[in-house]
Design an enzyme around this catalytic site. Structure first.
Site, PDB file in Angstrom:
ATOM      1  CB  THR A   1     -47.290  25.295  29.758  1.00  0.00           C
ATOM      2  OG1 THR A   1     -47.724  25.414  31.404  1.00  0.00           O
ATOM      3  CG2 THR A   1     -48.332  26.463  29.139  1.00  0.00           C
ATOM      4  N   GLY A   2     -47.259  21.862  30.754  1.00  0.00           N
ATOM      5  CA  GLY A   2     -46.158  20.909  31.347  1.00  0.00           C
ATOM      6  C   GLY A   2     -45.575  20.085  30.493  1.00  0.00           C
ATOM      7  CB  CYS A   3     -41.993  19.442  30.500  1.00  0.00           C
ATOM      8  SG  CYS A   3     -41.677  18.905  32.003  1.00  0.00           S
ATOM      9  N   GLY A   4     -44.766  16.914  30.542  1.00  0.00           N
ATOM     10  CA  GLY A   4     -45.015  15.574  30.482  1.00  0.00           C
ATOM     11  C   GLY A   4     -45.483  14.845  29.343  1.00  0.00           C
TER      12      GLY A   4
END
Length: 275
Positions: free
Chosen positions: A118-121
């Site tokens: 769910t990271g925004c990278g």
């Protein structure tokens, strides 16, 4: 699907306002579907899409060589009204790509590794080590004259038909060691333009030792990474690079040149490659 659309605009001057026709560069959602599995959706200019499919697949490491892409079919699809603008149904495109089993299994493993994050990278990753990839291909150690860089930038506008009509697109060009422009691809997105160029170069069986790439944009990390992944040893940009782009170019052994305008240029890495 057309890459240019017409519209009526009002031109405002110091003393007059005049209605007249103008051209807009189109951008549409383009889904890249590998062996029946959707991998990415990009907003792109619907032109040279087979070049885009091949270049994206190569620069993202999905395939290793042009022969790994076995088939490419473009399919239009209407978006639902709830997903359209102002209630007007929009149309997207699907690039149905068939790749070799070896490449497809590798892509499935990559997707499995990224699942549930769910990271925004970048590309769904959440750790820097996953988002920033080292270049694993040797680049051609080309040496060019500063005059060749200036020639490339001077010649590019004549090849930018979409930009001439709209003023809204970027371009990426493959140039000979003398700076002569040989291939140009355009898109509203600078990364897309570069992917299209890389695909066109692969189809033309271009030798990376025979020239360099010039772009009408800044030199971000992704622009450097894609250029180096194509084996090209020099990237010339009309604007500045980022710090990460410079470090990536240095590590890859690639010459990176920014602010290439008329008789000026700034060499950020491997300055001995520019005479």
């Amino acid at each position: 699907m057309a890459s240019l659309i017409d519209c009526v605009v009002r031109r405002l001057g110091a003393e007059v306002a005049q209605d007249e026709s103008a051209c807009l560069a189109e951008e549409v959602p383009v889904a890249l579907v590998y062996n029946g599995i959707s991998h990415a959706v990009m907003l792109a200019t619907p032109q040279d899409l087979e070049d885009f499919a091949l270049g994206f697949s190569l620069s993202e490491g999905i395939i290793d060589r042009a022969e790994d892409l076995l088939d490419c079919e473009t399919t239009p699809s209407d978006l639902s009204v709830s997903e359209s603008l102002a209630g007007v149904p929009e149309q997207g495109l699907s690039l149905e790509l068939k790749v070799t089993l070896r490449c497809f299994m590798r892509l499935k493993e990559r997707r499995r590794t990224l699942a549930g994050r769910t990271g925004c990278g970048l590309c769904g990753t959440e750790r820097l080590a996953e988002a920033i990839r080292p270049v694993r291909r040797a680049v051609a150690p080309v040496v060019v004259a500063a005059a060749a860089l200036a020639r490339a930038m001077a010649e590019m506008p004549a090849h930018q038909t979409l930009s001439q009509a709209t003023g809204a697109t970027h371009a990426a060009a493959w140039c000979g060691l003398d700076g002569a422009v040989q291939l140009v691809r355009e898109d509203v997105g600078r990364h897309n333009a570069l992917d299209k160029l890389i695909g066109a170069m692969a189809l033309a069986e271009v030798d990376p030792a025979d020239g360099f790439i010039a772009v009408t944009s800044r030199a971000s990390y992704e622009m450097v990474y894609k250029t180096a992944s194509a084996g090209v040893g020099l990237l010339a940009a009309v604007s500045a690079p980022t710090g990460l782009a410079v470090r990536t170019a240095e590590a890859a052994g690639m010459a990176l040149v920014g602010f290439v305008r008329e008789d000026r240029a700034t060499v950020y890495t491997h300055a001995d490659r520019v005479r």
